[in-house]
Motif scaffolding. Sequence first.
Motif, mmCIF file in Angstrom:
data_model
loop_
_atom_site.group_PDB
_atom_site.id
_atom_site.type_symbol
_atom_site.label_atom_id
_atom_site.label_comp_id
_atom_site.label_asym_id
_atom_site.label_seq_id
_atom_site.Cartn_x
_atom_site.Cartn_y
_atom_site.Cartn_z
ATOM 1 N N SER A 91 0.934 -1.193 0.073
ATOM 2 C CA SER A 91 0.084 0.150 0.012
ATOM 3 C C SER A 91 0.971 1.419 0.038
ATOM 4 N N ARG A 96 3.026 2.347 1.713
ATOM 5 C CA ARG A 96 2.950 2.972 3.224
ATOM 6 C C ARG A 96 4.615 3.238 3.770
ATOM 7 N N TYR A 127 1.433 3.318 9.558
ATOM 8 C CA TYR A 127 0.127 2.649 9.223
ATOM 9 C C TYR A 127 -0.896 3.555 10.052
ATOM 10 N N ASN A 183 -6.062 4.302 7.888
ATOM 11 C CA ASN A 183 -6.917 3.125 7.490
ATOM 12 C C ASN A 183 -6.398 1.999 8.273
ATOM 13 N N TYR A 184 -5.028 1.787 8.534
ATOM 14 C CA TYR A 184 -4.459 0.313 8.886
ATOM 15 C C TYR A 184 -4.076 0.245 10.580
ATOM 16 N N SER A 185 -4.637 1.466 11.194
ATOM 17 C CA SER A 185 -4.385 1.427 12.721
ATOM 18 C C SER A 185 -5.171 0.399 13.421
ATOM 19 N N SER A 186 -6.011 -0.208 12.873
ATOM 20 C CA SER A 186 -6.996 -1.132 13.784
ATOM 21 C C SER A 186 -6.234 -2.532 13.156
ATOM 22 N N MET A 187 -5.497 -2.635 12.479
ATOM 23 C CA MET A 187 -4.669 -3.948 12.347
ATOM 24 C C MET A 187 -3.768 -4.370 13.446
ATOM 25 N N GLU A 228 0.279 -8.381 12.550
ATOM 26 C CA GLU A 228 0.124 -8.294 11.163
ATOM 27 C C GLU A 228 0.760 -7.263 10.684
ATOM 28 N N GLN A 229 0.880 -6.116 11.254
ATOM 29 C CA GLN A 229 1.649 -4.858 10.712
ATOM 30 C C GLN A 229 3.024 -5.278 10.541
#
Length: 231
Positions: free
Chosen positions: A99, A101, A158, A161-165, A169-170
């Motif tokens: 993505s 990032r 992250y 959008n990705y902060s709940s991952m 996983e990150q």
Amino acid sequence: MKKTTSTLAICAFAAGALTLAACLGRAQNNPQTSNDMNSEKITLVSPAETGATLLQALQKRSSTREYSPDGLSLEQLSGVLWAAAGENRPGRLTAPSASARYPIRTYAVLAQGIYLYDAPSHTLTRVAEGDHRRVAGMQDFVYTTPLNIMYVADLAAYEGNYSSMPEAEQLKICGMDAMAQCQNANLWACGNGLASVTRLMAPGEEFLKAIAAPSTYRFVLAQTIGIPATE
Ligand SMILES: Cc1cc2nc3c(=O)[nH]c(=O)nc-3n(C[C@H](O)[C@H](O)[C@H](O)COP(=O)(O)O)c2cc1C
């Protein structure tokens, strides 16, 4: 049709070459930096158009754990870092990133200090003075080889959008990003007469302390690159 395709290919190549020259030119024209490898800020040079073909590099790639203590030249240091983490077009790197990032911060651990690589300016900035190779790995060759690269994830990349991952996983994704960078450097190294090894074994927390890392930083991967030992 054939002619149009080849004209397009030539234009794309020329545009790419000009962009690369512009990116790297920015670094070389900055008067506050220096080519002196002991200075606080090292201006790296454009990667020379030399070296083996990609096929030859792939045929040669292997892990090496015996190195000469001799330092790399500015050209070698520059080529390795550009392959690992350099810009090959504005805002984008030689290695892919999930993505786009770009969470990986790339550190060069040299005998004289730890340096952070900056892709847009193609420079290294010292973040810790002195010999910190003890925190770059857990194998003896690390402590005498002139270049170790540390790939550190900044999980702040992250946010949004990705902060709940979940962090695990990150980190998995960061490992993939870092490995792509590391393999670029492995291939550049063996294509240009150097040797390398990808490494997970490193005292990551100690390294993070040495660079006074923010709380969002995590150690991901390490790599040693040097002149192969002569038998
Ligand atoms: C993710 C990863 C982590 C590794 N960690 C280490 C390490 O900490 N120390 C080491 O000496 N080699 C390490 N290696 C190198 C492997 O041992 C090596 O790639 C494997 O033995 C195959 O040999 P080759 O690379 O010469 O083909 C690592 C390789 C990978 C891909």
